[in-house]
Motif scaffolding. Structure first.
Motif, PDB file in Angstrom:
ATOM      1  N   LEU A 194     -16.471  32.276  33.755  1.00 48.15           N
ATOM      2  CA  LEU A 194     -16.852  31.235  32.810  1.00 48.15           C
ATOM      3  C   LEU A 194     -18.151  31.656  32.132  1.00 48.15           C
ATOM      4  O   LEU A 194     -19.076  32.117  32.798  1.00 48.15           O
ATOM      5  N   MET A 236      -8.776  28.442  36.824  1.00 48.16           N
ATOM      6  CA  MET A 236      -9.904  27.898  37.570  1.00 48.16           C
ATOM      7  C   MET A 236      -9.586  26.454  37.916  1.00 48.16           C
ATOM      8  O   MET A 236      -9.140  25.695  37.061  1.00 48.16           O
ATOM      9  N   LYS A 237      -9.852  26.086  39.169  1.00 48.83           N
ATOM     10  CA  LYS A 237      -9.620  24.692  39.563  1.00 48.83           C
ATOM     11  C   LYS A 237     -10.530  23.783  38.757  1.00 48.83           C
ATOM     12  O   LYS A 237     -11.654  24.129  38.441  1.00 48.83           O
ATOM     13  N   ARG A 238     -10.026  22.597  38.473  1.00 49.97           N
ATOM     14  CA  ARG A 238     -10.778  21.685  37.640  1.00 49.97           C
ATOM     15  C   ARG A 238     -12.124  21.313  38.278  1.00 49.97           C
ATOM     16  O   ARG A 238     -13.147  21.253  37.611  1.00 49.97           O
ATOM     17  N   VAL A 287     -14.821  23.975  37.824  1.00 51.22           N
ATOM     18  CA  VAL A 287     -15.448  24.028  36.502  1.00 51.22           C
ATOM     19  C   VAL A 287     -16.655  23.093  36.462  1.00 51.22           C
ATOM     20  O   VAL A 287     -17.754  23.480  36.059  1.00 51.22           O
ATOM     21  N   SER A 288     -16.456  21.869  36.947  1.00 45.78           N
ATOM     22  CA  SER A 288     -17.570  20.936  36.874  1.00 45.78           C
ATOM     23  C   SER A 288     -18.657  21.316  37.865  1.00 45.78           C
ATOM     24  O   SER A 288     -19.842  21.082  37.614  1.00 45.78           O
ATOM     25  N   THR A 329     -20.702  24.058  36.023  1.00 41.98           N
ATOM     26  CA  THR A 329     -21.562  23.519  34.966  1.00 41.98           C
ATOM     27  C   THR A 329     -22.728  22.751  35.576  1.00 41.98           C
ATOM     28  O   THR A 329     -23.836  22.816  35.067  1.00 41.98           O
TER      29      THR A 329
END
Lengths: 324, 367
Positions: B263, B335-337, B340-341, B344
């Motif tokens: 990412l 990528m697992k959801r 991702v968070s 970030t």
């Protein structure tokens, strides 16, 4: 003055294009024509999807967001935009002898806007925007395809965009927008992912799941600086004056995974919310895609069954249908 | 059909499998074992290296990758659109009122995206290859996202600055160069200065010829005039990769070869004192691990006492049953959801990776 008097010459300096008088005379008139979103914030536009339409390709699909039936308007400025994408898959086929050994399937994605697809004409040579889109679509697909099952082979995915979503409303002029790198591209990317995925499924290439594209955006409601920012799914850029941030994803529903994400704009702290919205939008597209693929499969089976019946009857070998 | 040459890492399936299992431990053991998952490679950085540019910077990483960025500004005439003229016309009546207002208000929203031009040069790549195009568009997009930079380039109704940002990678791309290029660009933009304007309003622009009087493109917090708007720092792009449950920042080339997903996150510093750290762009990057060769297990290899599968269907089934056996198979899916968070959040949070990088780069400039 040494001018050519035998011909009708062009003016020596540049001229401005004609403007309809009313838009110049009444400052508020142009703004009164501005379209606004009639859908609910979480309502998607209808899409049309069809697979298996290019006989010479291994797999193909066509994706369209049709023009909604709009009430008759008094203006020539189009209030909505449409999206039409054609995808074809060639392969898997052996790599040329000159190519180096590859242990996996080599995926090549070509995205090309038709010259007439956008407000500004696109040349025949791919520009940087198209190459960038190609990279995005490729990374969405590469995670899905099980490449190790086809060593030494390649597959070409060719996406032709016949009509692209607008980057903004025509009435806003071209200030920094008409260059085709704005918000419409995210819709185009989501469409490209969906249609390419349908074409790959149609081609029968092994995948871990179906990937579907979706878009969500944060838009400013109301005027001025203190406008409230709300989340909308599947934004049509012509409907919104101020898009603050937007996100397109390629989502695998079965595995709850994201293979491609493109978020841009002044996201602030809303990134999770945007991703969530885009995923919901992609689920809508996935539903359509599943139906369509099932339908194609049924018709293929029916056609194969028909053929068997024909052969047992000993029908004359007239037209031989080639299937690939 | 050109195979991707950047990603080619010459590691055998056994080596890949070893690297992956050590990276997915808790805590992960990186290739450079002295580094934690959030550590960046050490670098040497300097700025104002090109005297003929408005701002410049050079950063060299320890693995030999080196980037040079020059920022040049030119005065250019603004093309008036028909709608712009119309605005000019209607504003005529309240011109006096407008003049009394602060300049800053007038500047807002006047900038255009085309006023910033960026080019990325990477040796061994053509201008239109996928990698330079992707890098340039990510860098430009994150730079233009907030709209403050382009408004800063506004001089008056007829003239504006055109900013050329030229990014040169001096070495071959040994690792994925996005983070390096963006940090160098950040440093160059921080130190960019524009000649001070001495003409007023809509006159033809005239500038102070004293370079010492030049104003920085990104005003520093310490010397900003009172009441001026606090401007964001230019964005920095941070590369993060996921291996199993672990998130690793600033991966090296070999580590990228076993990544599940990668990412790129563009981050600008928090606005003023409020702790609203902001993201301006996120993109996934296709990890080169998808192109790595799968390993052949002993059970399928006749040289090691196994039996060769009889049919290709048989081979496929045996291969699928290997999933967790430690034999290298290229990762699948994305990528697992939740991941991702999580990534970030690690970048954005107070004291997170983003803030660390921006502060480090700022320290170079000050000291």
């Amino acid at each position: 003055m040494n001018t050519d008097r035998r011909r009708t010459n062009a003016p020596s300096a540049g001229t401005a294009a004609l403007v309809f008088a009313r838009t110049v005379k009444e400052p508020g008139y142009l703004q009164s024509l501005r379209p606004s979103r009639t859908r609910e914030p979480d309502e998607l536009r209808r899409i049309f999807l069809q697979t298996n339409l290019i006989p010479s390709a291994t797999g193909s699909a066509y994706y369209e967001i049709p023009l909604p039936r709009s009430p008759t308007t008094s203006t020539l400025i189009p209030s909505t935009s449409t999206l039409k994408i054609l995808a074809s898959v060639q392969g898997p086929k052996p790599l040329p002898r000159s190519a180096p050994f590859s242990p996996t399937l080599l995926l090549t994605t070509t995205v090309k806007f038709a010259p007439f697809a956008t407000r500004h004409r696109r040349g025949y040579i791919r520009d940087s925007v198209e190459r960038d889109l190609g990279v995005h679509v490729e990374s969405a697909l590469r995670g899905v395809i099980i490449g190790e099952r086809w060593p030494k082979s390649g597959v070409d995915v060719v996406l032709t965009i016949l009509e692209a979503d607008e980057d903004g409303w025509w009435g806003d002029g071209n200030a920094g927008k008409g260059d085709g790198s704005g918000w419409g591209l995210l819709n185009v990317l989501a469409g490209c992912i969906t249609v390419a995925s349908a074409a790959i499924a149609d081609a029968g290439i092994d995948c871990v799941d179906l990937v579907a594209g979706g878009v969500a955006a944060m838009v400013k409601k109301g005027e001025g600086k203190e406008g409230e920012v709300v989340k909308v799914l599947d934004p049509s850029p012509t409907d919104h004056k101020d898009i603050v941030a937007a996100c397109a994803v390629g989502y695998l529903a079965g595995r709850d995974e994201i293979t491609e994400m493109w978020m841009k704009g002044n996201v602030g702290a809303a990134s999770d919310e945007l991703v969530e919205g885009a995923i919901y939008a992609s689920l809508g597209n996935l539903g359509v895609m599943k139906e369509v693929l099932l339908e194609t499969l049924k018709s293929k089976i029916r056609a194969a069954g028909q053929e068997d019946v024909d052969q047992t009857k000993g029908s004359p070998p007239g037209d031989v249908e080639m299937t690939g | 059909m050109a195979p991707i040459t950047t990603a080619a890492v010459n590691l055998s399936p056994a080596e890949l499998s070893f690297l992956r299992s050590s990276l997915s431990q808790t805590p992960p053991i990186r290739l450079d074992h002295t580094k934690g998952p959030r550590d960046f490679r050490s670098m040497r950085a300097e700025y104002d290296v090109i005297t003929s540019a408005n701002g410049s910077a050079r950063i060299a990483l320890e693995d030999g990758t080196e980037a040079l960025v020059g920022v040049k500004a030119e005065v250019e005439q603004t093309r008036q659109s028909i709608f712009g003229q119309q605005n000019l016309h209607t504003e005529g009546a309240d011109e006096r009122m407008l003049l009394e207002q602060d300049d800053k208000v007038e500047e807002e929203g006047k900038g255009q995206n085309s006023w910033v031009e960026m080019s990325v040069e990477i040796p061994g790549f053509r201008d239109d290859d996928a990698l330079p195009v992707f890098l340039a568009s990510m860098l430009t997009e994150s730079l233009l996202a907030s709209g403050e930079l382009k408004d800063r380039l506004y001089i008056n109704r007829r003239f504006h600055w055109k900013l050329y940002i030229d990014i040169l990678l001096l070495s071959p791309p040994l690792s994925y160069p996005l983070a390096l290029l963006s940090m160098t660009t950040h440093l160059a933009l921080l130190t960019t200065r524009l000649p001070a304007l001495i003409s007023e309003k809509d006159e033809d622009p005239q500038f102070n010829d004293d370079w010492d009087a030049a104003v920085p493109l990104y005003p520093k917090d310490t010397e900003k005039p009172t009441g001026a708007k606090v401007m964001d720092k230019p964005p920095v792009i941070i590369l993060a990769m996921a291996v199993g449950p672990n998130v690793i920042f600033d991966p090296s080339k070999e580590e990228l070869a076993v990544a599940d997903s990668v990412l790129a996150i563009a981050y600008t510093g928090s606005k003023g004192s409020t702790t609203g750290a902001r993201l301006v762009s996120i993109r996934t990057i296709d990890p080169p691990s998808h192109l790595t060769p799968p390993g052949v297990p002993n059970s399928m290899n006749s040289a090691t006492g196994g039996t060769v599968p009889t049919s290709s269907a048989d081979a496929l089934t045996q291969r699928e049953m290997l999933a967790n056996s430690g034999v290298w198979t290229p990762p699948r899916g994305g990528m697992k959801r939740g991941l991702v968070s999580q990534v970030t959040k690690m970048v954005v949070e107070a004291g997170g990776v983003g803030e660390e990088v921006i502060n480090a780069l700022q320290a170079i400039e000050i000291g």
